[in-house]
Motif scaffolding. Structure first.
Motif, PDB file in Angstrom:
ATOM      1  N   HIS A  53      -2.501 -29.348  -6.225  1.00 28.68           N
ATOM      2  CA  HIS A  53      -1.920 -30.380  -5.359  1.00 28.68           C
ATOM      3  C   HIS A  53      -0.522 -30.713  -5.850  1.00 28.68           C
ATOM      4  O   HIS A  53      -0.064 -30.142  -6.847  1.00 28.68           O
ATOM      5  CB  HIS A  53      -2.824 -31.614  -5.273  1.00 28.68           C
ATOM      6  CG  HIS A  53      -3.031 -32.381  -6.538  1.00 28.68           C
ATOM      7  ND1 HIS A  53      -3.561 -31.824  -7.693  1.00 28.68           N
ATOM      8  CD2 HIS A  53      -2.776 -33.675  -6.858  1.00 28.68           C
ATOM      9  CE1 HIS A  53      -3.642 -32.749  -8.639  1.00 28.68           C
ATOM     10  NE2 HIS A  53      -3.155 -33.886  -8.159  1.00 28.68           N
ATOM     11  N   HIS A  55       0.884 -33.574  -6.972  1.00 27.88           N
ATOM     12  CA  HIS A  55       1.181 -34.669  -7.908  1.00 27.88           C
ATOM     13  C   HIS A  55       1.996 -34.163  -9.101  1.00 27.88           C
ATOM     14  O   HIS A  55       1.797 -33.048  -9.598  1.00 27.88           O
ATOM     15  CB  HIS A  55      -0.117 -35.327  -8.380  1.00 27.88           C
ATOM     16  CG  HIS A  55      -0.610 -36.384  -7.440  1.00 27.88           C
ATOM     17  ND1 HIS A  55      -1.911 -36.812  -7.424  1.00 27.88           N
ATOM     18  CD2 HIS A  55       0.038 -37.107  -6.485  1.00 27.88           C
ATOM     19  CE1 HIS A  55      -2.046 -37.762  -6.488  1.00 27.88           C
ATOM     20  NE2 HIS A  55      -0.874 -37.939  -5.909  1.00 27.88           N
ATOM     21  N   HIS A 138      -8.956 -35.841  -2.993  1.00 28.49           N
ATOM     22  CA  HIS A 138      -8.023 -36.604  -3.821  1.00 28.49           C
ATOM     23  C   HIS A 138      -7.178 -37.473  -2.889  1.00 28.49           C
ATOM     24  O   HIS A 138      -7.384 -37.463  -1.674  1.00 28.49           O
ATOM     25  CB  HIS A 138      -7.183 -35.598  -4.631  1.00 28.49           C
ATOM     26  CG  HIS A 138      -6.481 -36.169  -5.816  1.00 28.49           C
ATOM     27  ND1 HIS A 138      -6.991 -37.151  -6.617  1.00 28.49           N
ATOM     28  CD2 HIS A 138      -5.264 -35.863  -6.363  1.00 28.49           C
ATOM     29  CE1 HIS A 138      -6.126 -37.423  -7.582  1.00 28.49           C
ATOM     30  NE2 HIS A 138      -5.061 -36.665  -7.441  1.00 28.49           N
TER      31      HIS A 138
END
Ligand SMILES: [Zn+2]
Ligand SMILES: [Zn+2]
Length: 256
Positions: A53, A55, A138
């Motif tokens: 992802h 982040h 998430h």
């Protein structure tokens, strides 16, 4: 296959490095601050990056990796991620403001960065085996990955909360040997874990009831936040005494 853990902390400081794993010598899974410990020649050998992802703790070193090897590599680094994650990186990182758009550098025809969309369920060949994207849950679009050498599989959860589809996918892997799964927060931060869609020990052990063949699977805990890392691990081990659980260690090499 060999998976070398470059970073597996939920934060920085001291020896802590954030999530990055090197598969063989040319494939990265996530590109957190652990990438910064590689030597220049090791960085140059990286051909492909699979991102769970967008982040920052999972991509922090990606922009500088690409910039660092420019001029030494003849071919682009291919970044595999979902279309949603690629969109976030294009809009918020490689936007000429935070960092240059390396899909146009040095030239549009021969750039140093190439994005290749990869959605849940899709599989890619890598040296020594395959990588398949699995579902995760998430606060931003995220995936887990299954890495299969043919002899055995390792699943890396990335950042996730409890996700029924992920457990279904894990249970369908006949040769599953190791599950690397996150537990970011201690039980006293359970509400924060829920809010940020991470696991805490109690949430993890509850979720593990969905694992079909627990006796066959080695569980390695990752992404512990430095503030509570020892307490979190103690709570995981206490609540999960029926499972084969250990802490994933930076520098560890998994062979499968
Ligand atoms: Zn995250
Ligand atoms: Zn994270």
């Amino acid at each position: 296959m060999q998976l070398r853990i470059l970073g597996c902390s939920g934060g920085i400081g001291g020896d802590n490095r954030t999530t990055a794993m090197l598969l063989g010598d040319s494939v990265l899974l996530d590109a957190g601050t652990g990438v910064g410990d590689l030597g220049f020649d090791e960085l140059v050998r990286i051909d492909e990056v699979f991102l769970t992802h967008a982040h920052l703790d999972h991509i922090a070193c990606l922009p500088m990796l690409i910039d660092t090897v420019l001029g030494r590599r003849k071919t682009p680094i291919t970044v595999h991620a979902t279309q949603a994650t690629i969109g976030i990186l294009k809009q918020h990182v490689f936007n000429w403001l935070v960092w240059p758009d390396f899909t146009q550098i040095p030239t549009l025809e021969n750039p140093m960065l190439r994005f290749e969309p990869m959605e849940v369920g899709e599989q890619r060949m890598v040296p020594g085996g395959t990588i398949t994207a699995l579902p995760a849950l998430h606060t931003v679009p995220a995936v887990a990955y299954a890495i299969d050498s043919g002899a055995a599989s390792v699943v890396f959860s990335g950042d996730t909360a409890d996700c029924a589809e992920l457990w279904q996918a894990i249970n369908a892997i006949d040769n599953l040997k190791t599950l690397i799964i996150e537990t970011a927060f201690a039980d006293r931060e359970e509400s924060l874990a829920k809010l940020s869609r991470h696991f805490s020990p109690r949430l993890l052990i509850d979720a593990l009831a969905q694992l079909d063949r627990p006796a066959k699977v080695e569980l390695l805990i990752t992404h512990l936040k430095p503030a509570d890392h020892q307490l979190t691990m103690q709570q995981v081990l206490a609540a999960g005494h029926a499972y084969r659980i250990a802490r994933l260690e930076q520098g560890q090499v998994l062979t499968f």
